[in-house]
Write a protein that holds these residues in place. Structure first.
Motif, PDB file in Angstrom:
ATOM      1  N   LEU A 125       0.902  -1.303  -0.105  1.00 39.23           N
ATOM      2  CA  LEU A 125       0.029   0.043   0.049  1.00 39.23           C
ATOM      3  C   LEU A 125       0.772   1.168  -0.153  1.00 39.23           C
ATOM      4  O   LEU A 125       0.415   2.177  -0.679  1.00 39.23           O
ATOM      5  CB  LEU A 125      -1.064  -0.063   1.270  1.00 39.23           C
ATOM      6  CG  LEU A 125      -2.215  -1.106   1.292  1.00 39.23           C
ATOM      7  CD1 LEU A 125      -2.736  -1.147   2.535  1.00 39.23           C
ATOM      8  CD2 LEU A 125      -3.000  -0.807   0.053  1.00 39.23           C
ATOM      9  N   LEU A 126       1.681   1.361   0.868  1.00 43.66           N
ATOM     10  CA  LEU A 126       2.774   2.407   0.663  1.00 43.66           C
ATOM     11  C   LEU A 126       3.506   2.794  -0.439  1.00 43.66           C
ATOM     12  O   LEU A 126       3.523   3.728  -1.262  1.00 43.66           O
ATOM     13  CB  LEU A 126       3.776   2.451   1.724  1.00 43.66           C
ATOM     14  CG  LEU A 126       4.919   3.243   1.970  1.00 43.66           C
ATOM     15  CD1 LEU A 126       4.205   4.618   2.307  1.00 43.66           C
ATOM     16  CD2 LEU A 126       5.935   3.153   2.940  1.00 43.66           C
ATOM     17  N   ALA A 127       4.020   1.477  -1.319  1.00 42.56           N
ATOM     18  CA  ALA A 127       4.609   1.705  -2.743  1.00 42.56           C
ATOM     19  C   ALA A 127       3.395   2.333  -3.802  1.00 42.56           C
ATOM     20  O   ALA A 127       3.764   3.246  -4.249  1.00 42.56           O
ATOM     21  CB  ALA A 127       4.891   0.517  -3.092  1.00 42.56           C
ATOM     22  N   LEU A 128       2.130   1.920  -3.485  1.00 43.62           N
ATOM     23  CA  LEU A 128       1.179   2.418  -4.405  1.00 43.62           C
ATOM     24  C   LEU A 128       0.530   3.987  -4.009  1.00 43.62           C
ATOM     25  O   LEU A 128       0.516   4.813  -5.060  1.00 43.62           O
ATOM     26  CB  LEU A 128      -0.171   1.418  -4.357  1.00 43.62           C
ATOM     27  CG  LEU A 128       0.070   0.092  -4.952  1.00 43.62           C
ATOM     28  CD1 LEU A 128      -1.291  -0.812  -4.552  1.00 43.62           C
ATOM     29  CD2 LEU A 128       0.425   0.146  -6.215  1.00 43.62           C
ATOM     30  N   TRP A 129       0.538   4.171  -2.969  1.00 39.52           N
ATOM     31  CA  TRP A 129       0.084   5.555  -2.163  1.00 39.52           C
ATOM     32  C   TRP A 129       1.314   6.612  -2.490  1.00 39.52           C
ATOM     33  O   TRP A 129       0.942   7.637  -3.093  1.00 39.52           O
ATOM     34  CB  TRP A 129      -0.153   5.442  -0.783  1.00 39.52           C
ATOM     35  CG  TRP A 129      -0.268   6.853  -0.200  1.00 39.52           C
ATOM     36  CD1 TRP A 129      -1.510   7.506  -0.353  1.00 39.52           C
ATOM     37  CD2 TRP A 129       0.408   7.721   0.304  1.00 39.52           C
ATOM     38  NE1 TRP A 129      -1.644   8.775   0.245  1.00 39.52           N
ATOM     39  CE2 TRP A 129      -0.138   9.023   0.639  1.00 39.52           C
ATOM     40  CE3 TRP A 129       1.858   7.639   0.749  1.00 39.52           C
ATOM     41  CZ2 TRP A 129       0.600   9.878   1.200  1.00 39.52           C
ATOM     42  CZ3 TRP A 129       2.491   8.394   1.373  1.00 39.52           C
ATOM     43  CH2 TRP A 129       1.811   9.753   1.786  1.00 39.52           C
ATOM     44  N   SER A 130       2.525   6.207  -1.930  1.00 40.72           N
ATOM     45  CA  SER A 130       3.562   7.298  -2.097  1.00 40.72           C
ATOM     46  C   SER A 130       3.891   7.632  -3.653  1.00 40.72           C
ATOM     47  O   SER A 130       4.697   8.491  -3.984  1.00 40.72           O
ATOM     48  CB  SER A 130       4.680   6.774  -1.460  1.00 40.72           C
ATOM     49  OG  SER A 130       5.457   5.611  -2.207  1.00 40.72           O
ATOM     50  N   THR A 131       3.698   6.769  -4.434  1.00 35.69           N
ATOM     51  CA  THR A 131       3.855   6.894  -5.920  1.00 35.69           C
ATOM     52  C   THR A 131       2.659   7.486  -6.665  1.00 35.69           C
ATOM     53  O   THR A 131       2.693   7.545  -7.825  1.00 35.69           O
ATOM     54  CB  THR A 131       4.371   5.772  -6.737  1.00 35.69           C
ATOM     55  OG1 THR A 131       3.496   4.463  -6.639  1.00 35.69           O
ATOM     56  CG2 THR A 131       5.922   5.365  -6.084  1.00 35.69           C
ATOM     57  N   ALA A 132       1.535   7.472  -5.976  1.00 31.96           N
ATOM     58  CA  ALA A 132       0.229   7.744  -6.675  1.00 31.96           C
ATOM     59  C   ALA A 132      -0.048   6.699  -7.799  1.00 31.96           C
ATOM     60  O   ALA A 132      -0.735   7.204  -8.759  1.00 31.96           O
ATOM     61  CB  ALA A 132      -0.016   9.079  -7.006  1.00 31.96           C
ATOM     62  N   ALA A 133       0.583   5.600  -7.851  1.00 36.00           N
ATOM     63  CA  ALA A 133       0.366   4.526  -8.868  1.00 36.00           C
ATOM     64  C   ALA A 133      -0.742   4.047  -9.080  1.00 36.00           C
ATOM     65  O   ALA A 133      -1.255   4.149 -10.107  1.00 36.00           O
ATOM     66  CB  ALA A 133       1.290   3.182  -8.517  1.00 36.00           C
ATOM     67  N   TRP A 134      -1.869   3.817  -7.861  1.00 38.14           N
ATOM     68  CA  TRP A 134      -2.968   3.543  -8.241  1.00 38.14           C
ATOM     69  C   TRP A 134      -3.929   4.681  -8.602  1.00 38.14           C
ATOM     70  O   TRP A 134      -4.751   4.589  -9.627  1.00 38.14           O
ATOM     71  CB  TRP A 134      -3.765   2.932  -6.983  1.00 38.14           C
ATOM     72  CG  TRP A 134      -4.849   2.436  -6.915  1.00 38.14           C
ATOM     73  CD1 TRP A 134      -6.170   2.743  -6.758  1.00 38.14           C
ATOM     74  CD2 TRP A 134      -5.205   1.090  -7.886  1.00 38.14           C
ATOM     75  NE1 TRP A 134      -7.130   1.827  -7.072  1.00 38.14           N
ATOM     76  CE2 TRP A 134      -6.563   0.910  -7.707  1.00 38.14           C
ATOM     77  CE3 TRP A 134      -4.355  -0.028  -8.184  1.00 38.14           C
ATOM     78  CZ2 TRP A 134      -7.282  -0.400  -8.202  1.00 38.14           C
ATOM     79  CZ3 TRP A 134      -4.779  -1.081  -8.676  1.00 38.14           C
ATOM     80  CH2 TRP A 134      -6.476  -1.251  -8.630  1.00 38.14           C
ATOM     81  N   ARG A 135      -3.818   5.828  -8.390  1.00 38.57           N
ATOM     82  CA  ARG A 135      -4.597   6.894  -8.759  1.00 38.57           C
ATOM     83  C   ARG A 135      -4.263   7.354 -10.183  1.00 38.57           C
ATOM     84  O   ARG A 135      -4.906   7.723 -10.959  1.00 38.57           O
ATOM     85  CB  ARG A 135      -4.005   8.328  -7.812  1.00 38.57           C
ATOM     86  CG  ARG A 135      -5.020   9.426  -7.856  1.00 38.57           C
ATOM     87  CD  ARG A 135      -4.378  10.693  -7.323  1.00 38.57           C
ATOM     88  NE  ARG A 135      -3.150  11.012  -7.989  1.00 38.57           N
ATOM     89  CZ  ARG A 135      -2.329  11.972  -7.475  1.00 38.57           C
ATOM     90  NH1 ARG A 135      -2.697  12.721  -6.365  1.00 38.57           N
ATOM     91  NH2 ARG A 135      -1.289  12.446  -8.160  1.00 38.57           N
ATOM     92  N   ASP A 136      -3.085   7.471 -10.414  1.00 39.34           N
ATOM     93  CA  ASP A 136      -2.537   7.826 -11.515  1.00 39.34           C
ATOM     94  C   ASP A 136      -2.291   6.743 -12.531  1.00 39.34           C
ATOM     95  O   ASP A 136      -1.846   7.162 -13.929  1.00 39.34           O
ATOM     96  CB  ASP A 136      -1.423   8.811 -11.520  1.00 39.34           C
ATOM     97  CG  ASP A 136      -1.457  10.041 -10.903  1.00 39.34           C
ATOM     98  OD1 ASP A 136      -2.734  10.681 -10.462  1.00 39.34           O
ATOM     99  OD2 ASP A 136      -0.450  10.515 -10.282  1.00 39.34           O
ATOM    100  N   ARG A 137      -2.594   5.389 -12.611  1.00 40.67           N
ATOM    101  CA  ARG A 137      -2.537   4.473 -13.472  1.00 40.67           C
ATOM    102  C   ARG A 137      -3.252   4.763 -14.763  1.00 40.67           C
ATOM    103  O   ARG A 137      -4.254   5.263 -14.585  1.00 40.67           O
ATOM    104  CB  ARG A 137      -2.786   2.998 -12.907  1.00 40.67           C
ATOM    105  CG  ARG A 137      -4.272   3.122 -12.574  1.00 40.67           C
ATOM    106  CD  ARG A 137      -4.613   1.761 -11.832  1.00 40.67           C
ATOM    107  NE  ARG A 137      -6.122   1.423 -11.708  1.00 40.67           N
ATOM    108  CZ  ARG A 137      -7.015   2.155 -11.350  1.00 40.67           C
ATOM    109  NH1 ARG A 137      -6.482   3.347 -10.475  1.00 40.67           N
ATOM    110  NH2 ARG A 137      -8.275   1.786 -11.221  1.00 40.67           N
ATOM    111  N   PRO A 138      -2.646   4.286 -15.854  1.00 41.84           N
ATOM    112  CA  PRO A 138      -3.349   4.336 -17.135  1.00 41.84           C
ATOM    113  C   PRO A 138      -4.842   3.565 -16.673  1.00 41.84           C
ATOM    114  O   PRO A 138      -4.799   2.427 -16.359  1.00 41.84           O
ATOM    115  CB  PRO A 138      -2.531   3.665 -18.289  1.00 41.84           C
ATOM    116  CG  PRO A 138      -1.185   3.700 -17.531  1.00 41.84           C
ATOM    117  CD  PRO A 138      -1.456   3.587 -16.020  1.00 41.84           C
ATOM    118  N   ARG A 139      -5.814   4.096 -17.393  1.00 41.81           N
ATOM    119  CA  ARG A 139      -7.153   3.400 -17.354  1.00 41.81           C
ATOM    120  C   ARG A 139      -7.269   2.889 -18.546  1.00 41.81           C
ATOM    121  O   ARG A 139      -7.489   3.400 -19.705  1.00 41.81           O
ATOM    122  CB  ARG A 139      -8.198   4.228 -16.841  1.00 41.81           C
ATOM    123  CG  ARG A 139      -7.895   4.716 -15.470  1.00 41.81           C
ATOM    124  CD  ARG A 139      -8.906   5.772 -14.809  1.00 41.81           C
ATOM    125  NE  ARG A 139      -8.498   5.897 -13.382  1.00 41.81           N
ATOM    126  CZ  ARG A 139      -7.649   6.495 -12.949  1.00 41.81           C
ATOM    127  NH1 ARG A 139      -6.730   7.059 -13.563  1.00 41.81           N
ATOM    128  NH2 ARG A 139      -7.689   6.978 -11.667  1.00 41.81           N
TER     129      ARG A 139
END
Length: 156
Positions: free
Chosen positions: A130-144
């Motif tokens: 979760l920290l990896a996904l949150w700190s990089t905003a990877a989940w928020r900014d992932r290509p849809r």
């Protein structure tokens, strides 16, 4: 090719807290990777699951190199934070069986000298994902993918 272009495209800036989290996570990964190759190599080797058909030392060196590379990328390549964040999250998932093997095998290491301590450690791995996904905003900014499919259809 279009998927890769969007995956590697620069993303919007993130909040300072995310940047600090990403940098600390990168430093932690790089330090752990250095430990894999030097001062903690034996302890890491003892955590490699016995079921793996690979020499434990190869696994430790390989994962150490991967940790150094991922940690450095988290710190030094912020424009590519989304794919790096996804890679770090997948890395944490990939090494989770080692934590389970340490718990099930009752192997001491890194101050984890009781079954209770080894069991509690298992709950920290999902937090690292979760920290990896949150700190990089990877989940928020992932290509849809759905959004891209719709856009490509409208161009036809």
């Amino acid at each position: 090719m279009n998927v890769w272009r969007q995956l590697l495209a620069p993303r919007p800036k993130t909040h300072v807290a995310r940047t600090v989290g990403r940098t600390l996570l990168g430093a932690m990964l790089a330090f752990a990777g250095i430990g894999h190759l030097t001062f903690a190599r034996v302890e890491f080797r003892d955590q490699v699951p016995e079921l793996l058909p690979v020499d434990p030392d190869v696994v430790v060196v390989g994962s150490g190199v991967a940790e150094i590379a991922l940690g450095a990328a988290l710190i030094a390549v912020p424009r590519r934070r989304v794919p790096v964040g996804l890679a770090v999250a997948l890395f944490f998932i990939a090494i989770f069986p080692g934590n389970i093997a340490q718990w099930l095998g009752g192997k001491d290491g890194f101050g984890l000298d009781t079954d209770a301590k080894r069991f509690v450690r298992l709950f920290f791995q999902p937090l690292l994902v979760l920290l990896a996904l949150w700190s990089t905003a990877a989940w928020r900014d992932r290509p849809r993918l759905g959004a891209r499919r719709g856009a490509s259809r409208s161009r036809r």
